[in-house]
Design a protein around this motif. Structure first.
Motif, short mmCIF file in Angstrom:
data_model
loop_
_atom_site.label_atom_id
_atom_site.label_comp_id
_atom_site.label_asym_id
_atom_site.label_seq_id
_atom_site.Cartn_x
_atom_site.Cartn_y
_atom_site.Cartn_z
N ILE A 253 -1.71 -1.33 5.68
CA ILE A 253 -2.22 -0.07 5.67
C ILE A 253 -2.44 0.64 6.96
N ALA A 254 -2.48 0.04 8.03
CA ALA A 254 -2.43 0.77 9.29
C ALA A 254 -0.71 1.36 9.87
N LYS A 255 0.32 0.62 9.17
CA LYS A 255 1.47 1.03 9.19
C LYS A 255 1.55 2.58 8.32
N VAL A 256 1.02 2.56 7.22
CA VAL A 256 1.05 3.74 6.33
C VAL A 256 0.46 4.86 6.97
N GLU A 257 -0.86 4.50 7.39
CA GLU A 257 -1.61 5.40 8.13
C GLU A 257 -0.82 6.13 9.21
N GLU A 258 -0.25 5.30 10.32
CA GLU A 258 0.49 5.93 11.47
C GLU A 258 1.57 6.75 11.13
N ALA A 259 2.46 6.25 9.88
CA ALA A 259 3.60 7.03 9.56
C ALA A 259 2.98 8.30 8.84
N THR A 260 2.06 8.39 7.99
CA THR A 260 1.67 9.45 7.49
C THR A 260 1.23 10.50 8.61
N ARG A 261 0.42 10.06 9.67
CA ARG A 261 0.23 10.77 10.72
C ARG A 261 1.15 11.46 11.61
N GLN A 262 2.32 10.56 11.80
CA GLN A 262 3.56 11.30 12.39
C GLN A 262 3.99 12.42 11.34
N LYS B 44 0.86 -1.45 0.04
CA LYS B 44 0.18 0.13 0.08
C LYS B 44 0.98 1.09 -0.08
N ILE B 45 0.63 1.98 -0.88
CA ILE B 45 1.44 3.36 -0.89
C ILE B 45 0.48 4.67 -1.11
N GLU B 46 0.98 5.44 0.16
CA GLU B 46 0.50 6.90 0.15
C GLU B 46 1.50 7.91 -0.32
N ALA B 47 0.96 8.66 -1.01
CA ALA B 47 1.90 9.83 -1.94
C ALA B 47 1.11 11.28 -1.29
#
Length: 217
Positions: A78-87, A27-30
């Motif tokens: 996806i939870a790891k992506v969301e947490e990293a994005t939040r930080q 999963k990738i968030e940009a």
């Protein structure tokens, strides 16, 4: 007809696009961040971005196209992506410290004039050395604090430039290794000599027996 038959079979298997990718698919968030925030997200020698990656388990990359910073966060979870994005977003747009608010912070830098304590993501405040002795003068900040130590602080002031002044809560802080030290054991006391007493209660101070050389009469 063959083509339509194949499409029909495909439609039965997958009637439409999935709402989410497979469980193990990456999963990738940009997203974009201001160019001036890139340094804060990466941190000195990559310290900040490496910390976020270690804490969340996500892979993070930051690119600069000259106009904006582009952050990519990837993980199969996806939870790891969301947490990293939040930080990361807390660094880009950190919350504001309020005067009078109390925080449990971590010492991130020590100077001759005080200690910088991280109280919020992207927010460090200064505890001046004059406030670290509990009313007593100390020569060095290192006498009472060490890097990485947690400390309870309260916000005293936030100036127009956003600089935060802090003071410790309660008693003067102590280095963690000093708090863990046990008091030195007292040296063993010398044993007390116990005198022997004869049957009459008289103290015999000499264990040496003197033979009587006189002849029996």
């Amino acid at each position: 007809e063959a083509r339509l038959a194949i499409l029909g079979v495909m439609a039965e298997a997958i009637p439409g696009p999935r709402d989410d990718v497979g469980e193990n698919a990456p999963k990738i968030e940009a997203f974009e961040i201001p160019v001036e925030k890139i340094g804060e997200v990466i941190g000195p020698k990559g310290k900040m971005i490496n910390t976020i990656q270690a804490e969340t388990g996500a892979d993070i990359s930051v690119d600069d196209d000259g106009m904006v910073g582009i952050v990519s966060v990837a993980s199969s979870d996806i939870a790891k992506v969301e947490e990293a994005t939040r930080q990361i977003m807390l660094i880009v747009d950190p919350p504001t410290a309020e005067v009078g608010a109390m925080y449990t912070g971590k010492v991130v830098n020590i100077t001759k004039f005080g200690a910088f304590v991280n109280i919020l993501p992207g927010r460090d405040g200064l505890v001046h050395i004059s406030k670290l002795g509990g009313g007593k003068r100390i020569d060095k900040v290192e006498d009472v604090l060490e890097l990485g130590q947690e400390i309870e602080v309260v916000v005293e002031d936030v100036d127009p430039n956003g600089k935060i002044s802090l003071k410790p809560v309660g008693d003067a802080p102590q280095r963690e290794n000093k708090r863990d030290e046990k008091p030195a054991a007292k040296p063993d006391e010398a044993p007390v000599a116990v005198s022997d007493e004869d049957e009459d209660g008289d103290v015999d101070n000499d264990d040496t027996v003197v033979a009587d050389d006189s002849d029996d009469s």
